[in-house]
Design a protein around this motif. Structure first.
Motif, PDB file in Angstrom:
ATOM      1  N   HIS A  95     -12.053  47.540 -79.983  1.00 55.24           N
ATOM      2  CA  HIS A  95     -11.647  48.826 -80.547  1.00 55.24           C
ATOM      3  C   HIS A  95     -12.157  50.007 -79.736  1.00 55.24           C
ATOM      4  O   HIS A  95     -13.085  49.887 -78.957  1.00 55.24           O
ATOM      5  CB  HIS A  95     -12.083  48.965 -82.012  1.00 55.24           C
ATOM      6  N   LEU A  96     -11.492  51.129 -79.963  1.00 49.68           N
ATOM      7  CA  LEU A  96     -11.933  52.431 -79.477  1.00 49.68           C
ATOM      8  C   LEU A  96     -12.447  53.170 -80.703  1.00 49.68           C
ATOM      9  O   LEU A  96     -11.763  53.199 -81.736  1.00 49.68           O
ATOM     10  CB  LEU A  96     -10.773  53.210 -78.861  1.00 49.68           C
ATOM     11  N   ALA A  97     -13.633  53.755 -80.610  1.00 53.86           N
ATOM     12  CA  ALA A  97     -14.216  54.450 -81.757  1.00 53.86           C
ATOM     13  C   ALA A  97     -14.276  55.946 -81.494  1.00 53.86           C
ATOM     14  O   ALA A  97     -14.662  56.381 -80.405  1.00 53.86           O
ATOM     15  CB  ALA A  97     -15.617  53.919 -82.039  1.00 53.86           C
ATOM     16  N   PHE A  98     -13.886  56.701 -82.513  1.00 50.27           N
ATOM     17  CA  PHE A  98     -13.856  58.154 -82.420  1.00 50.27           C
ATOM     18  C   PHE A  98     -14.627  58.758 -83.583  1.00 50.27           C
ATOM     19  O   PHE A  98     -14.525  58.273 -84.715  1.00 50.27           O
ATOM     20  CB  PHE A  98     -12.412  58.663 -82.483  1.00 50.27           C
ATOM     21  N   THR A  99     -15.373  59.817 -83.319  1.00 51.50           N
ATOM     22  CA  THR A  99     -16.004  60.564 -84.394  1.00 51.50           C
ATOM     23  C   THR A  99     -15.000  61.584 -84.913  1.00 51.50           C
ATOM     24  O   THR A  99     -14.199  62.131 -84.149  1.00 51.50           O
ATOM     25  CB  THR A  99     -17.286  61.279 -83.933  1.00 51.50           C
ATOM     26  N   VAL A 100     -15.044  61.802 -86.216  1.00 50.82           N
ATOM     27  CA  VAL A 100     -14.174  62.779 -86.869  1.00 50.82           C
ATOM     28  C   VAL A 100     -15.020  63.608 -87.828  1.00 50.82           C
ATOM     29  O   VAL A 100     -16.055  63.153 -88.309  1.00 50.82           O
ATOM     30  CB  VAL A 100     -13.004  62.107 -87.623  1.00 50.82           C
ATOM     31  N   ALA A 101     -14.564  64.810 -88.108  1.00 44.97           N
ATOM     32  CA  ALA A 101     -15.295  65.694 -89.012  1.00 44.97           C
ATOM     33  C   ALA A 101     -15.098  65.302 -90.469  1.00 44.97           C
ATOM     34  O   ALA A 101     -16.004  65.466 -91.290  1.00 44.97           O
ATOM     35  CB  ALA A 101     -14.857  67.143 -88.797  1.00 44.97           C
ATOM     36  N   ASN A 102     -13.917  64.762 -90.804  1.00 51.67           N
ATOM     37  CA  ASN A 102     -13.614  64.425 -92.191  1.00 51.67           C
ATOM     38  C   ASN A 102     -12.882  63.089 -92.221  1.00 51.67           C
ATOM     39  O   ASN A 102     -11.659  63.037 -92.053  1.00 51.67           O
ATOM     40  CB  ASN A 102     -12.774  65.531 -92.831  1.00 51.67           C
ATOM     41  N   LEU A 103     -13.630  62.021 -92.431  1.00 50.45           N
ATOM     42  CA  LEU A 103     -13.074  60.668 -92.397  1.00 50.45           C
ATOM     43  C   LEU A 103     -11.963  60.500 -93.433  1.00 50.45           C
ATOM     44  O   LEU A 103     -10.891  59.984 -93.121  1.00 50.45           O
ATOM     45  CB  LEU A 103     -14.183  59.640 -92.628  1.00 50.45           C
ATOM     46  N   GLU A 104     -12.207  60.937 -94.659  1.00 50.08           N
ATOM     47  CA  GLU A 104     -11.212  60.746 -95.717  1.00 50.08           C
ATOM     48  C   GLU A 104      -9.894  61.439 -95.384  1.00 50.08           C
ATOM     49  O   GLU A 104      -8.822  60.876 -95.596  1.00 50.08           O
ATOM     50  CB  GLU A 104     -11.752  61.241 -97.063  1.00 50.08           C
ATOM     51  N   ALA A 105      -9.978  62.657 -94.869  1.00 50.73           N
ATOM     52  CA  ALA A 105      -8.760  63.397 -94.526  1.00 50.73           C
ATOM     53  C   ALA A 105      -7.990  62.705 -93.409  1.00 50.73           C
ATOM     54  O   ALA A 105      -6.754  62.625 -93.448  1.00 50.73           O
ATOM     55  CB  ALA A 105      -9.107  64.831 -94.119  1.00 50.73           C
ATOM     56  N   GLU A 106      -8.697  62.174 -92.409  1.00 44.42           N
ATOM     57  CA  GLU A 106      -8.020  61.495 -91.298  1.00 44.42           C
ATOM     58  C   GLU A 106      -7.401  60.177 -91.747  1.00 44.42           C
ATOM     59  O   GLU A 106      -6.281  59.842 -91.335  1.00 44.42           O
ATOM     60  CB  GLU A 106      -8.983  61.275 -90.131  1.00 44.42           C
ATOM     61  N   VAL A 107      -8.099  59.417 -92.594  1.00 43.28           N
ATOM     62  CA  VAL A 107      -7.543  58.159 -93.100  1.00 43.28           C
ATOM     63  C   VAL A 107      -6.290  58.446 -93.926  1.00 43.28           C
ATOM     64  O   VAL A 107      -5.277  57.749 -93.800  1.00 43.28           O
ATOM     65  CB  VAL A 107      -8.597  57.387 -93.920  1.00 43.28           C
ATOM     66  N   GLU A 108      -6.352  59.487 -94.741  1.00 46.44           N
ATOM     67  CA  GLU A 108      -5.185  59.869 -95.538  1.00 46.44           C
ATOM     68  C   GLU A 108      -4.029  60.302 -94.640  1.00 46.44           C
ATOM     69  O   GLU A 108      -2.883  59.913 -94.848  1.00 46.44           O
ATOM     70  CB  GLU A 108      -5.554  61.005 -96.491  1.00 46.44           C
ATOM     71  N   ARG A 109      -4.329  61.085 -93.614  1.00 43.11           N
ATOM     72  CA  ARG A 109      -3.289  61.584 -92.712  1.00 43.11           C
ATOM     73  C   ARG A 109      -2.588  60.436 -91.989  1.00 43.11           C
ATOM     74  O   ARG A 109      -1.356  60.364 -91.959  1.00 43.11           O
ATOM     75  CB  ARG A 109      -3.886  62.564 -91.697  1.00 43.11           C
ATOM     76  N   VAL A 110      -3.352  59.513 -91.407  1.00 39.74           N
ATOM     77  CA  VAL A 110      -2.714  58.405 -90.685  1.00 39.74           C
ATOM     78  C   VAL A 110      -2.031  57.444 -91.653  1.00 39.74           C
ATOM     79  O   VAL A 110      -1.045  56.808 -91.298  1.00 39.74           O
ATOM     80  CB  VAL A 110      -3.689  57.669 -89.733  1.00 39.74           C
ATOM     81  N   GLY A 111      -2.538  57.357 -92.877  1.00 37.20           N
ATOM     82  CA  GLY A 111      -1.888  56.532 -93.895  1.00 37.20           C
ATOM     83  C   GLY A 111      -0.495  57.040 -94.222  1.00 37.20           C
ATOM     84  O   GLY A 111       0.432  56.247 -94.413  1.00 37.20           O
ATOM     85  N   ARG A 112      -0.341  58.360 -94.268  1.00 33.98           N
ATOM     86  CA  ARG A 112       0.988  58.945 -94.513  1.00 33.98           C
ATOM     87  C   ARG A 112       1.952  58.615 -93.382  1.00 33.98           C
ATOM     88  O   ARG A 112       3.163  58.616 -93.563  1.00 33.98           O
ATOM     89  CB  ARG A 112       0.887  60.462 -94.691  1.00 33.98           C
ATOM     90  N   GLN A 113       1.415  58.335 -92.197  1.00 25.05           N
ATOM     91  CA  GLN A 113       2.244  57.969 -91.044  1.00 25.05           C
ATOM     92  C   GLN A 113       2.495  56.465 -90.972  1.00 25.05           C
ATOM     93  O   GLN A 113       3.125  55.979 -90.041  1.00 25.05           O
ATOM     94  CB  GLN A 113       1.570  58.443 -89.751  1.00 25.05           C
ATOM     95  N   GLY A 114       1.933  55.710 -91.935  1.00 25.98           N
ATOM     96  CA  GLY A 114       2.177  54.275 -91.994  1.00 25.98           C
ATOM     97  C   GLY A 114       1.092  53.398 -91.410  1.00 25.98           C
ATOM     98  O   GLY A 114       1.276  52.191 -91.305  1.00 25.98           O
ATOM     99  N   THR A 115      -0.044  53.960 -91.031  1.00 26.48           N
ATOM    100  CA  THR A 115      -1.132  53.164 -90.471  1.00 26.48           C
ATOM    101  C   THR A 115      -2.134  52.840 -91.564  1.00 26.48           C
ATOM    102  O   THR A 115      -2.704  53.740 -92.185  1.00 26.48           O
ATOM    103  CB  THR A 115      -1.842  53.909 -89.331  1.00 26.48           C
ATOM    104  N   GLY A 116      -2.357  51.559 -91.803  1.00 26.60           N
ATOM    105  CA  GLY A 116      -3.274  51.116 -92.848  1.00 26.60           C
ATOM    106  C   GLY A 116      -4.700  50.981 -92.340  1.00 26.60           C
ATOM    107  O   GLY A 116      -4.985  51.123 -91.152  1.00 26.60           O
ATOM    108  N   VAL A 117      -5.593  50.679 -93.270  1.00 28.39           N
ATOM    109  CA  VAL A 117      -7.002  50.485 -92.953  1.00 28.39           C
ATOM    110  C   VAL A 117      -7.313  48.992 -93.009  1.00 28.39           C
ATOM    111  O   VAL A 117      -7.021  48.327 -93.999  1.00 28.39           O
ATOM    112  CB  VAL A 117      -7.908  51.265 -93.937  1.00 28.39           C
ATOM    113  N   LEU A 118      -7.889  48.472 -91.953  1.00 32.76           N
ATOM    114  CA  LEU A 118      -8.265  47.066 -91.857  1.00 32.76           C
ATOM    115  C   LEU A 118      -9.619  46.831 -92.519  1.00 32.76           C
ATOM    116  O   LEU A 118      -9.796  45.885 -93.278  1.00 32.76           O
ATOM    117  CB  LEU A 118      -8.340  46.661 -90.382  1.00 32.76           C
ATOM    118  N   MET A 119     -10.596  47.693 -92.210  1.00 35.59           N
ATOM    119  CA  MET A 119     -11.952  47.531 -92.743  1.00 35.59           C
ATOM    120  C   MET A 119     -12.568  48.902 -92.954  1.00 35.59           C
ATOM    121  O   MET A 119     -12.369  49.808 -92.158  1.00 35.59           O
ATOM    122  CB  MET A 119     -12.826  46.710 -91.777  1.00 35.59           C
TER     123      MET A 119
END
Length: 147
Positions: A95-119
């Motif tokens: 994997h490639l790991a990135f720091t983000v300021a707001n994890l929940e907002a980014e997970v929600e944003r990519v989820g709206r684009q169809g990308t799920g969470v594995l772990m």
């Protein structure tokens, strides 16, 4: 080149290995990381993996590569993405790991684009989510937030 600020900052590149000592020697000999620069550790933390509660246990090593880090992971037990990757694909970039300021907002944003969470989980003060992106591009993406 875009002049817009990048909301994700590269933190590390992670490689799954079968033998930590052999892998450290390999990357050191290549000159990717100076001799003695790897810091080894063990980790055990609860997570949700593919919708199930699991305890992830692994050996790790990290070394700086300029602004980013190289992290090596050797799975101690199964039922985690490192072990599964090793069994299906063998050693390699996980994997490639990135720091983000707001994890929940980014997970929600990519989820709206169809990308799920594995772990998802928390290790120490770091909350993380592995995006289920290996089917496109061959590697997962981890988003991390410290706090």
């Amino acid at each position: 080149m875009s002049t817009q600020p990048q909301p994700w900052q590269l933190h590390h590149v992670a490689v799954v290995v079968r033998d930590m000592d052999k892998a450290i020697q390999h990357y050191t000999t290549l000159g990717l990381c100076p001799a003695g620069s790897f810091r080894t550790f063990t980790a055990s933390f609860p997570a949700t993996y593919r919708g199930r509660s699991v305890t992830v246990e692994l050996k790790g090593a990290m070394a700086r590569m300029g602004e980013a880090r190289l992290e090596l992971f050797e799975a101690v037990r199964g039922d985690n993405p490192y072990w599964d990757f090793l069994q299906k694909k063998g050693e390699g970039m996980h994997h490639l790991a990135f720091t983000v300021a707001n994890l929940e907002a980014e997970v929600e944003r990519v989820g709206r684009q169809g990308t799920g969470v594995l772990m998802r989980g928390q290790a120490g003060k770091v909350s993380f989510a592995y995006l289920d992106t290996a089917g496109t591009g061959g590697a997962y993406i981890e988003l991390m937030q410290t706090g």
